[in-house]
Structure formats: C-alpha cells, structure tokens
Scaffold this active site. Structure first.
Site, PDB file in Angstrom:
ATOM      1  N   GLN A 100     -70.233   8.050  23.824  1.00 49.07           N
ATOM      2  CA  GLN A 100     -71.323   8.259  24.636  1.00 49.07           C
ATOM      3  C   GLN A 100     -71.159   9.465  25.401  1.00 49.07           C
ATOM      4  OE1 GLN A 100     -73.078   6.222  28.261  1.00 49.07           O
ATOM      5  NE2 GLN A 100     -74.278   5.241  27.022  1.00 49.07           N
ATOM      6  N   TYR A 176     -79.897   9.462  35.234  1.00 43.17           N
ATOM      7  CA  TYR A 176     -78.775  10.482  35.082  1.00 43.17           C
ATOM      8  C   TYR A 176     -79.634  11.584  34.650  1.00 43.17           C
ATOM      9  CZ  TYR A 176     -75.286   7.215  36.588  1.00 43.17           C
ATOM     10  OH  TYR A 176     -74.397   6.147  37.263  1.00 43.17           O
ATOM     11  N   ARG A 316     -71.485  -7.291  30.483  1.00 43.20           N
ATOM     12  CA  ARG A 316     -70.793  -8.213  31.376  1.00 43.20           C
ATOM     13  C   ARG A 316     -70.354  -9.539  30.462  1.00 43.20           C
ATOM     14  NH1 ARG A 316     -74.751  -8.036  36.652  1.00 43.20           N
ATOM     15  NH2 ARG A 316     -74.034  -5.811  37.344  1.00 43.20           N
TER      16      ARG A 316
END
Length: 349
Positions: A100, A176, A316
């Site tokens: 990524q 971002y 998670r």
C-alpha cells in the site's frame, strides 16, 4: 460459504475472500527499512489462512510523504530489498501480498518531513493520531511538486514490482494527500487540480495511470473512504452520485479493486445505503473490498451478499485474533480489541 471461495483478480488468484487491512504498526527501522520481526509478522497471517495481505501504508518520498514516525517506506533501493524478505515469507506460506503506497500530506506528524504540503493551505483539525500533537500548518503543493509526487508513486510501484509484491494498493482515503485533493472540503485550489470533481479527480487518476504503466498485469487496488482522520462526518457535495463518478473514473483509469473503508461497512450513509453497496453498483470490471467494523463471520457474510462486494478486510479483529478465520469458523470466542494494541510489539504467535 463465499468467504472461503477463491478470488481471481486480474492475473492472480487469492485463496479466499479474507483480507488483512492495512494497519499502522510503527515498528519499521528509522530509515524506513523492514525491521527484523516484520517478515514473521506478515507471514504469520498468511500461515493462518488470510488470503490477501495489505501492508501498512508505505511512504513514497522522504521530503514530504512520511505520515508517522517509524513508518516503513518504499522509495529507496534499500527499502525495496528489505521488503523482498517479507514477500518471500508470505509466499512461502501460500499467501498473497500487496504494497500500500501513501503520501502523508497535511496529516503528517509535525516536524517529520522537510516539507509539509497539502492540496491547499491550511491546518487539519484536532491532533495527530500518533503523538497527539496539534496538526501543523501545511501549504498548497505547487504544480511542480505535484508532478514530483506522481513520479514518486511511479518509482515506489516499480520498486514494489522488483520486490515481488503481487499487487499495489494506492492509499486514497482518510484525509491523506490523495484524498485531500479529492475532497471538496479540503481542496480549495483554483488550478487544474481543484474546483470541479473532474479537476479534483485529476491527481488520483494520474497516479493510477502512472502506476498501471509500471506494474503491467499486476492488479491495482485503490483505498477510498468518506471519513477523514479529522472529519468523521464528511459527505461529498454531490452525495451518492459523486461517489459513483469517482468509482467509475478510477475503474476507467485502471483500478481492479476498490477497497472501501468506512467506520461501519453495513451502516447506511446519508443517502440511505451503505457506501460499499453504492461503489459495488458503480463498477463493472473492478471488485469491491468492504472494510469497517467487521468482527464476526456473520458481519462478513452480510457484506459479501451485497452486489459487487467480493472480499472483506479486517483490521482490529485480526490484530487481536491472528487465528480469526479458524476461530470464527469454529464459533470459538474471539478476543476483544483493546485500544493501543497497534502500538505493541508485533505478535508472532
């Protein structure tokens, strides 16, 4: 069960529909090279049955691209060479792994980069997630710097191919840099990279096109979201239609996977449907990966039943349960994620 079915993406086959979502672990060496435990960390997920692994975000340049301290990179030959050890370890376990690629933009930690640039002048709201300091003022990137950013993504993608990665994911989410350009709330430019949706799409599309030029037949994924790290409730001015247009443009540019990140994948957005359902209906060739709050086998099955959704990614749940797949299939109790686990030493159990 659809989750366990193989998935063909362009020229590779994934053994099942379970994806390790990118997770910032902050444990690379200071120079952005892979640390000693990272090959074991990633290959451990492949060994435990996760079909496709996404690396944490890898910075694409050292001048303005890093997002957080001890972030791994893919902008030097030394970084490329250390990633070969990770890719080899994952392949030895029968897994697939994508790199990524990210530019931190306005959400970069203060003082981390020589330059702090964004789509427009301004300061992101709130504090940084890593150190908890107020976000620093960023200035608008010049057109010359935009060209350099695109070239850095191209070089990083080339390094990813040389390192043996099975594909590339472009980080275009959560505020971002790429998402910063794409979003009307933060992109206030008046040149060819701002204003209309067509102009706001220009940078993401140009990055996808240049990456396609160097990765050849390898698949490209694009990570997208509505929410930002500093704006959890963002909705584009064009609503559902705007998200449909974004997905179509990215597919046309060469994207094979749209990795849709949400706070909760099955939650209806303001227009009355989940974002993953809208994106799934907008594309014809590209596949959709659903991400956001997925914890159980039932969560995953509900997502995979939506039109166009062909895979699910967990963060998670896999962080707290590396054996999630076998535990979920056997209906064993799952460990609960504890805030801060991502900052702990890499688990190699």
């Amino acid at each position: 069960m659809k989750l366990l079915e193989p998935l063909d993406i362009r020229n590779i086959q994934i053994s099942n529909r379970l994806v390790l979502a990118p997770m910032s672990r902050m444990q690379a060496n200071e120079d952005g090279t892979v640390s000693e435990r990272m090959p074991l960390y990633y290959s451990n997920y492949a060994r435990r049955g996760v079909g496709l692994l996404m690396t944490e975000a890898l910075y694409t340049d050292k001048i303005s691209g890093r997002a957080y301290f001890n972030q791994p990179g893919l902008c030097t030959a030394a970084q490329r060479d250390t990633w070969r050890t990770v890719v080899s370890a994952v392949h030895d376990m029968g897994g697939r792994i994508f790199a990524q690629l990210q530019h931190g933009g306005r959400l970069a930690e203060p003082g981390l980069n020589p330059q702090h640039i964004a789509a427009s002048d301004g300061i992101a709201a709130g504090n940084t997630w890593q150190t908890g300091r107020p976000n620093a003022a960023a200035r608008a990137a010049t057109t010359s710097e935009i060209k350099q950013i695109i070239e850095c993504f191209e070089r990083a993608a080339s390094y990813a191919v040389e390192a043996g990665f099975d594909g590339i994911e472009i980080h275009g989410a959560r505020g971002y840099l790429i998402d910063d350009f794409l979003s009307a709330s933060t992109n206030r430019r008046e040149d060819e990279y701002g204003g209309s949706l067509e102009n706001r799409l220009r940078l993401p599309v140009q990055i996808v096109e240049c990456v396609r030029g160097v990765v050849g037949k390898r698949p490209i994924s694009f990570n997208m979201s509505l929410y930002k790290m500093d704006d959890l409730s963002y909705t584009p001015p064009g609503g559902e239609a705007e998200m449909t247009s974004i997905a179509s443009a990215l597919e046309t540019a060469g994207v094979d996977l749209l990795h849709v990140s949400t706070r909760k994948a099955l939650r209806d957005e303001q227009w009355g449907e989940p974002l993953v359902k809208v994106i799934g209906a907008a594309v014809t060739r590209a596949r959709v990966i659903a991400n956001g709050g997925l914890k159980t086998l039932d969560d995953c099955s509900q997502c995979l039943a939506l039109p166009g959704v062909e895979a699910v990614s967990l963060a998670r749940a896999l962080l707290s349960n590396p054996d999630w797949l076998s535990m979920a299939l056997e209906r064993r109790p799952l460990e609960t994620y504890v805030p801060g686990m991502e900052r702990e030493a890499l688990r190699i159990a």
